[in-house]
Design a protein around this motif. Structure first.
Motif, short mmCIF file in Angstrom:
data_model
loop_
_atom_site.label_atom_id
_atom_site.label_comp_id
_atom_site.label_asym_id
_atom_site.label_seq_id
_atom_site.Cartn_x
_atom_site.Cartn_y
_atom_site.Cartn_z
N THR A 96 0.85 -1.20 0.00
CA THR A 96 0.00 0.00 0.00
C THR A 96 0.89 1.25 0.00
OG1 THR A 96 -1.58 -1.31 1.26
CG2 THR A 96 -2.01 1.05 1.17
N LEU A 97 1.99 1.17 0.75
CA LEU A 97 2.95 2.28 0.77
C LEU A 97 3.74 2.34 -0.55
CD1 LEU A 97 4.37 4.50 2.50
CD2 LEU A 97 5.91 2.71 3.34
N TYR A 98 4.20 1.17 -1.00
CA TYR A 98 5.04 1.04 -2.20
C TYR A 98 4.33 1.57 -3.44
CZ TYR A 98 7.72 -1.74 -5.68
OH TYR A 98 8.48 -2.18 -6.74
N THR A 99 3.04 1.30 -3.53
CA THR A 99 2.30 1.71 -4.73
C THR A 99 1.70 3.11 -4.59
OG1 THR A 99 0.38 0.49 -3.90
CG2 THR A 99 1.77 -0.65 -5.49
N GLY A 100 2.04 3.78 -3.48
CA GLY A 100 1.64 5.18 -3.33
C GLY A 100 0.17 5.39 -3.01
N ALA A 158 -1.13 5.53 -0.06
CA ALA A 158 -1.24 6.45 1.08
C ALA A 158 0.13 6.60 1.74
CB ALA A 158 -2.25 5.90 2.09
N THR A 159 0.23 7.58 2.63
CA THR A 159 1.47 7.76 3.39
C THR A 159 1.55 6.70 4.49
OG1 THR A 159 0.43 9.20 5.01
CG2 THR A 159 1.39 10.27 3.05
N LYS A 160 2.77 6.52 5.02
CA LYS A 160 2.92 5.54 6.11
C LYS A 160 2.07 5.94 7.31
CE LYS A 160 7.52 7.43 7.45
NZ LYS A 160 7.80 8.34 6.33
N GLU A 161 2.02 7.26 7.58
CA GLU A 161 1.25 7.72 8.74
C GLU A 161 -0.24 7.41 8.56
OE1 GLU A 161 3.45 9.62 7.05
OE2 GLU A 161 5.04 10.03 8.52
N ASP A 162 -0.75 7.61 7.34
CA ASP A 162 -2.18 7.37 7.12
C ASP A 162 -2.50 5.87 7.11
OD1 ASP A 162 -2.72 10.02 7.15
OD2 ASP A 162 -3.35 10.21 5.06
N ILE A 163 -1.58 5.07 6.58
CA ILE A 163 -1.80 3.61 6.61
C ILE A 163 -1.90 3.16 8.07
CG2 ILE A 163 -0.75 1.36 6.12
CD1 ILE A 163 0.56 2.78 3.61
N ASP A 164 -0.95 3.62 8.88
CA ASP A 164 -0.94 3.18 10.28
C ASP A 164 -2.13 3.73 11.06
OD1 ASP A 164 1.12 1.41 10.27
OD2 ASP A 164 2.65 2.81 10.96
N ALA A 165 -2.40 5.04 10.89
CA ALA A 165 -3.53 5.62 11.63
C ALA A 165 -4.84 4.96 11.18
CB ALA A 165 -3.59 7.12 11.40
N GLY A 166 -4.94 4.68 9.87
CA GLY A 166 -6.16 4.05 9.35
C GLY A 166 -6.41 2.70 9.98
N MET A 167 -5.37 1.88 10.02
CA MET A 167 -5.53 0.52 10.56
C MET A 167 -5.65 0.52 12.09
SD MET A 167 -5.89 -1.43 8.08
CE MET A 167 -5.77 -3.05 8.82
N PRO A 191 0.14 -1.41 11.06
CA PRO A 191 0.96 -2.53 10.56
C PRO A 191 2.41 -2.17 10.27
CG PRO A 191 -0.66 -1.84 8.92
CD PRO A 191 -1.00 -1.12 10.19
N LEU A 192 2.67 -0.93 9.85
CA LEU A 192 4.06 -0.56 9.54
C LEU A 192 4.84 -0.30 10.82
CD1 LEU A 192 3.23 1.75 6.50
CD2 LEU A 192 4.20 -0.57 6.41
N GLU A 193 4.16 0.31 11.79
CA GLU A 193 4.76 0.51 13.12
C GLU A 193 5.04 -0.85 13.77
OE1 GLU A 193 1.88 2.37 15.64
OE2 GLU A 193 3.31 2.75 17.26
N LEU A 194 4.10 -1.77 13.59
CA LEU A 194 4.27 -3.12 14.16
C LEU A 194 5.45 -3.84 13.47
CD1 LEU A 194 3.32 -5.35 16.08
CD2 LEU A 194 1.64 -6.04 14.35
#
Ligand code: CAA
Ligand code: NAD
Length: 284
Positions: A204-208, A210-219, A229-232
């Motif tokens: 999800t990050l690699y293909t752009g 969302a940002t890492k912050e939004d991926i993590d906050a979203g999940m 998941p990225l923080e984990l």
């Protein structure tokens, strides 16, 4: 079943340190070994600080804390583990390196002892095949951080005996853990489900998307998880995540388990997560 008094822990990284702490706090003599003297010293400091924190929070009496500290024996010689009733290895997630350790332990540790692996994904049956006691080899998979997380996943290899399973379950319960049991297939229960989610977060990050912050906050907020998941992944170690994905890919034979190129690149760059000060995030 003979009374268990002495536990050997091999590997004093994040997992081995936490497992050794559980051992001494729950009344066992623990021999902790790491091949790297600096890692061993860090591990001893971490365990001492954790025990002092438990005493200051009154989760452990002063006398209990002192006993626990006296019960920890650090060593760099495998021979010192000879009198262990139960050995748990938590070294690097590599089948070859773990097999060599099991071969060595099998020669040194008394014949009645159980040899357990904290592996995240590697076949217990194959690790057991490096020993002359496959019925006494078992997977005892703690979650990170071991002193806090309530689960232990026990994995039965093809030859793990009922007695070995019962000894392992009893030990996990003495540590205050709930046990789940998995058959010996790549990734077992937890990482077969968790790692594809983490890998997908990398895609999800690699293909752009969302940002890492939004991926993590979203999940984190959207699915009520304590960490995104990225923080984990940074917390687990990106090298460990990559090794697990490779075991899933090789063992289950489906391209859906192929590690995300971004995860591979971070590991190639030495961005291993919190333990190195940099992973997906920069902690320095
Ligand atoms: N060792 C010992 N105790 C620890 C600790 C550690 N490394 N980290 C935190 N703690 C304790 C703290 O002392 C605190 O205790 P009290 O409540 O009694 O004061 C408690 O845990 C909560 O800690 P914090 O308030 O500092 O932090 P937090 O509330 O953010 O919790 C966390 C930290 C427990 C790690 C939490 O963020 C969490 O649960 N994260 C997800 C962890 C997870 O999913 N682990 C499994 C990973 S998958 C795996 O392990 C399998 C694999 O093979 C890869
Ligand atoms: P880590 O990198 O923090 O620590 C590994 C330690 O093992 C290092 O200190 C290293 O010096 C030592 N070591 C390596 N080879 C050795 C050998 N041959 N003999 C003695 N010591 C050796 O790793 P970790 O995160 O603690 O993971 C350890 C094991 O636990 C792996 O199998 C991993 O898959 C598993 N595990 C990890 C997590 C996690 O979240 N990190 C969770 C559950 C299980």
């Amino acid at each position: 079943m003979a009374e268990m008094k002495t536990i050997g822990v091999v590997g004093g990284g994040q997992m081995g340190s936490g497992i050794a702490q559980l051992g001494v706090v729950h009344g066992f003599q623990v021999w902790l070994l790491d091949q790297d003297p600096q890692a061993l010293a860090r591990s001893a400091d971490y365990i001492a600080a954790s025990i002092r924190r438990l005493v200051s929070k009154r989760a452990l009496s002063q006398a209990g804390g002192d006993d626990a500290l006296r019960s920890l024996h650090c060593t760099s010689s495998l021979e010192e583990l000879r009198s262990s009733d139960f050995v748990i290895e938590a070294i690097v997630e590599s089948e070859d390196v773990k097999k060599q350790l099991f071969r060595d332990l099998d020669k040194i540790v008394k014949p009645s002892a159980v040899l357990a692996s904290n592996t995240s994904s590697i076949s217990i049956t194959r690790l057991a095949s490096a020993t002359t006691r496959p019925h006494q080899v078992v997977g005892m998979h703690f979650m990170n951080p071991p002193p806090v997380m309530k689960l232990v996943e026990i994995i039965r290899g093809a030859d793990t005996s009922d007695e070995t399973f019962t000894i392992t379950k009893t030990l996990a319960q003495r540590f205050g853990k709930t046990v789940v049991c998995s058959q010996d297939y790549s990734g077992f229960i937890i990482n077969r489900i968790l790692m594809p989610m983490i890998n997908e977060a990398f895609h999800t990050l690699y293909t752009g998307v969302a940002t890492k912050e939004d991926i993590d906050a979203g999940m984190k907020l959207g699915t009520n998880q304590p960490m995104g998941p990225l923080e984990l992944a940074d917390f687990i170690g990106l090298d460990v995540c990559l090794s697990i994905m490779r075991v899933l890919q090789a063992g289950l034979g489906d391209s859906k388990y192929a590690p995300c190129p971004l995860l591979v690149q971070y590991v190639d760059a030495g961005r291993l997560g919190r333990k190195r000060g940099i992973g997906v995030y920069d902690y320095r």
